[in-house]
Design a protein around this motif. Structure first.
Motif, PDB file in Angstrom:
ATOM      1  N   HIS A 123       0.808  -1.149  -0.038  1.00  0.00           N
ATOM      2  CA  HIS A 123      -0.017   0.104  -0.077  1.00  0.00           C
ATOM      3  C   HIS A 123       0.875   1.415  -0.013  1.00  0.00           C
ATOM      4  N   MET A 124       1.976   1.311  -0.433  1.00  0.00           N
ATOM      5  CA  MET A 124       3.030   2.139  -0.389  1.00  0.00           C
ATOM      6  C   MET A 124       3.437   2.851  -1.740  1.00  0.00           C
ATOM      7  N   ILE A 125       3.214   4.325  -1.796  1.00  0.00           N
ATOM      8  CA  ILE A 125       3.289   5.050  -3.282  1.00  0.00           C
ATOM      9  C   ILE A 125       4.365   6.256  -3.089  1.00  0.00           C
ATOM     10  N   LEU A 126       5.127   6.740  -4.222  1.00  0.00           N
ATOM     11  CA  LEU A 126       5.761   7.542  -4.239  1.00  0.00           C
ATOM     12  C   LEU A 126       5.216   8.649  -5.092  1.00  0.00           C
ATOM     13  N   VAL A 127       4.581   9.804  -4.726  1.00  0.00           N
ATOM     14  CA  VAL A 127       4.074  10.825  -5.732  1.00  0.00           C
ATOM     15  C   VAL A 127       5.157  11.892  -5.785  1.00  0.00           C
ATOM     16  N   CYS A 128       5.649  11.906  -6.942  1.00  0.00           N
ATOM     17  CA  CYS A 128       6.804  12.890  -7.352  1.00  0.00           C
ATOM     18  C   CYS A 128       6.482  13.828  -8.478  1.00  0.00           C
ATOM     19  N   GLY A 129       7.175  14.907  -8.414  1.00  0.00           N
ATOM     20  CA  GLY A 129       7.042  16.101  -9.495  1.00  0.00           C
ATOM     21  C   GLY A 129       7.514  17.231  -9.101  1.00  0.00           C
ATOM     22  N   GLY A 145       2.118  -5.252 -15.443  1.00  0.00           N
ATOM     23  CA  GLY A 145       0.591  -5.366 -15.162  1.00  0.00           C
ATOM     24  C   GLY A 145      -0.559  -4.581 -14.491  1.00  0.00           C
ATOM     25  N   MET A 146       0.231  -3.841 -13.670  1.00  0.00           N
ATOM     26  CA  MET A 146      -0.549  -2.993 -12.880  1.00  0.00           C
ATOM     27  C   MET A 146      -1.400  -2.221 -13.547  1.00  0.00           C
ATOM     28  N   PHE A 147      -0.781  -1.312 -14.643  1.00  0.00           N
ATOM     29  CA  PHE A 147      -1.389  -0.323 -15.430  1.00  0.00           C
ATOM     30  C   PHE A 147      -1.615  -0.853 -16.941  1.00  0.00           C
ATOM     31  N   SER A 148      -2.465  -0.485 -17.435  1.00  0.00           N
ATOM     32  CA  SER A 148      -2.618  -0.922 -18.909  1.00  0.00           C
ATOM     33  C   SER A 148      -2.027   0.642 -19.624  1.00  0.00           C
ATOM     34  N   GLN A 156      -6.559   8.416  -3.450  1.00  0.00           N
ATOM     35  CA  GLN A 156      -7.468   7.467  -3.247  1.00  0.00           C
ATOM     36  C   GLN A 156      -7.893   6.492  -4.423  1.00  0.00           C
ATOM     37  N   ILE A 157      -7.815   7.081  -5.582  1.00  0.00           N
ATOM     38  CA  ILE A 157      -8.102   6.333  -6.704  1.00  0.00           C
ATOM     39  C   ILE A 157      -6.604   5.345  -7.071  1.00  0.00           C
ATOM     40  N   LEU A 158      -5.659   5.833  -6.654  1.00  0.00           N
ATOM     41  CA  LEU A 158      -4.401   4.932  -6.963  1.00  0.00           C
ATOM     42  C   LEU A 158      -4.151   3.896  -5.846  1.00  0.00           C
ATOM     43  N   LEU A 159      -4.426   4.082  -4.693  1.00  0.00           N
ATOM     44  CA  LEU A 159      -4.522   3.209  -3.432  1.00  0.00           C
ATOM     45  C   LEU A 159      -5.749   2.143  -3.618  1.00  0.00           C
ATOM     46  N   GLU A 160      -6.878   2.337  -4.150  1.00  0.00           N
ATOM     47  CA  GLU A 160      -7.792   1.209  -4.386  1.00  0.00           C
ATOM     48  C   GLU A 160      -7.245   0.452  -5.596  1.00  0.00           C
ATOM     49  N   HIS A 161      -6.772   1.103  -6.568  1.00  0.00           N
ATOM     50  CA  HIS A 161      -6.139   0.415  -7.652  1.00  0.00           C
ATOM     51  C   HIS A 161      -5.208  -0.750  -7.209  1.00  0.00           C
ATOM     52  N   LEU A 162      -4.399  -0.126  -6.460  1.00  0.00           N
ATOM     53  CA  LEU A 162      -3.076  -0.937  -5.886  1.00  0.00           C
ATOM     54  C   LEU A 162      -3.922  -2.216  -4.949  1.00  0.00           C
ATOM     55  N   GLN A 163      -4.830  -1.857  -4.133  1.00  0.00           N
ATOM     56  CA  GLN A 163      -5.427  -2.844  -3.433  1.00  0.00           C
ATOM     57  C   GLN A 163      -6.216  -3.740  -4.124  1.00  0.00           C
ATOM     58  N   GLU A 164      -6.758  -3.519  -5.114  1.00  0.00           N
ATOM     59  CA  GLU A 164      -7.580  -4.474  -6.312  1.00  0.00           C
ATOM     60  C   GLU A 164      -6.392  -5.241  -6.867  1.00  0.00           C
ATOM     61  N   PHE A 165      -5.093  -4.613  -7.343  1.00  0.00           N
ATOM     62  CA  PHE A 165      -4.089  -5.447  -8.149  1.00  0.00           C
ATOM     63  C   PHE A 165      -3.631  -6.582  -7.058  1.00  0.00           C
ATOM     64  N   PHE A 193      10.822   1.736  -3.846  1.00  0.00           N
ATOM     65  CA  PHE A 193       9.228   2.003  -3.922  1.00  0.00           C
ATOM     66  C   PHE A 193       8.902   1.080  -5.046  1.00  0.00           C
ATOM     67  N   SER A 194       8.085   0.338  -4.981  1.00  0.00           N
ATOM     68  CA  SER A 194       7.250  -0.585  -6.110  1.00  0.00           C
ATOM     69  C   SER A 194       6.301   0.263  -6.979  1.00  0.00           C
ATOM     70  N   THR A 195       5.833   1.355  -6.298  1.00  0.00           N
ATOM     71  CA  THR A 195       4.948   2.399  -7.272  1.00  0.00           C
ATOM     72  C   THR A 195       5.125   3.443  -7.055  1.00  0.00           C
ATOM     73  N   VAL A 196       5.802   4.430  -8.151  1.00  0.00           N
ATOM     74  CA  VAL A 196       6.196   5.584  -8.222  1.00  0.00           C
ATOM     75  C   VAL A 196       5.446   6.027  -9.579  1.00  0.00           C
ATOM     76  N   VAL A 197       4.676   7.351  -8.966  1.00  0.00           N
ATOM     77  CA  VAL A 197       3.935   8.080 -10.103  1.00  0.00           C
ATOM     78  C   VAL A 197       4.327   9.300 -10.063  1.00  0.00           C
ATOM     79  N   ALA A 198       4.423  10.133 -11.345  1.00  0.00           N
ATOM     80  CA  ALA A 198       4.947  11.448 -11.432  1.00  0.00           C
ATOM     81  C   ALA A 198       3.301  12.301 -11.711  1.00  0.00           C
ATOM     82  N   ALA A 199       3.435  13.535 -10.795  1.00  0.00           N
ATOM     83  CA  ALA A 199       2.489  14.199 -11.185  1.00  0.00           C
ATOM     84  C   ALA A 199       2.784  15.338 -12.038  1.00  0.00           C
ATOM     85  N   LYS A 200       1.683  15.707 -12.879  1.00  0.00           N
ATOM     86  CA  LYS A 200       1.968  16.430 -13.950  1.00  0.00           C
ATOM     87  C   LYS A 200       0.781  17.249 -14.368  1.00  0.00           C
ATOM     88  N   ARG A 201       0.785  18.514 -15.042  1.00  0.00           N
ATOM     89  CA  ARG A 201       0.000  19.257 -15.805  1.00  0.00           C
ATOM     90  C   ARG A 201      -0.296  18.974 -17.133  1.00  0.00           C
TER      91      ARG A 201
END
Length: 241
Positions: free
Chosen positions: A7-13, A216-219, A230-239, A161-169
């Motif tokens: 349930h651990m994520i890194l949000v960077c940007g 396989g976590m994200f298409s 919240q959406i990201l954590l729910e997606h991790l839980q489902e995965f 981190f196994s899940t690292v996402v980048a915040a962008k505009r």
């Protein structure tokens, strides 16, 4: 002892890309602990997080220790990891009589945080981090990563981190090929012509970044999703379930 916290994520940007705003929809906020390392700066929205101002890096260790068995703690946010490591450098490296040993402690502080505190905590955990650009002298390519110093710089904090996402505009026209159930365009965003998003997968235009997730976590269509933890954590839980 847990060996992995799914349930651990890194949000960077970069600054002003919606990193802190991505926390706005976390459920049961009164049971989320916000460990704030940025001089007490509050999130840019109304919230009910249990707020702790961090003025010593080891207080973050204590936060995870105390939150582990606390029924009133559903998750922990560290905002930001960048300021946390800067704080450690200022307080424990620059003033140390043995600088070499102090840089070893700098690395060990982070490794123990990730490997002994966050893993054992085993509850939803969100780290926020800033990024900066640098030129890889060997490949002469632009690299984007969370800035750290000492021997951590080579490996990078992202490796922990196994899940690292980048915040962008992103411009809406650039999001058109990526329609998916986790990407929602509001009327206001249509008027503005852009949207704050999480990038979940590498593209040909972002090969110098350290975005990562389990295979396989994200298409491909889910390369860009709402900037919503919240959406990201729910997606991790489902995965992982």
């Amino acid at each position: 002892m847990a060996e992995f916290n799914p349930h651990m994520i890194l949000v960077c940007g970069y600054s002003a890309t919606g990193k802190s705003m991505s926390l706005r929809n976390l459920q049961n906020q009164e049971k989320w602990w916000l460990l704030n390392t940025e001089a007490g700066k509050f999130p840019p929205f109304r919230h009910k997080f249990k707020h702790f101002r961090i003025d010593d890096p080891y207080q973050v260790w204590d936060g995870f220790d105390k939150g582990m068995d606390n029924k009133d703690c559903n998750g922990i946010i560290v905002d930001s990891l960048t300021f946390l490591m800067d704080m450690f450098e200022t307080q424990y490296v620059l003033t140390a009589p043995d600088i070499r040993k102090a840089w070893q402690n700098y690395q060990q502080f982070f490794k123990e945080l990730m490997q002994k505190k966050v893993v054992v905590f085993n509850k939803p955990t969100v780290f926020i981090a800033h990024v900066s650009d640098s030129i890889d002298e060997k490949s002469m390519e632009l690299k984007t990563s969370v800035p750290v110093k000492g021997s951590l710089k080579g490996t990078g904090v992202e490796a922990y981190f196994s899940t690292v996402v980048a915040a962008k505009r992103m411009a809406l026209k650039d999001l058109e090929p990526f329609q998916n159930d986790m990407l929602h365009i509001t009327d206001e965003e249509k008027e503005l012509g852009f949207k704050y998003v999480f990038q979940t997968r590498l593209t040909k235009d972002s090969l110098g970044e350290r975005i990562r997730s389990p295979f396989g976590m994200f298409s491909k269509e889910e390369t860009f999703i709402d900037n919503d933890c919240q959406i990201l954590l729910e997606h991790l839980q489902e995965f992982y379930n």
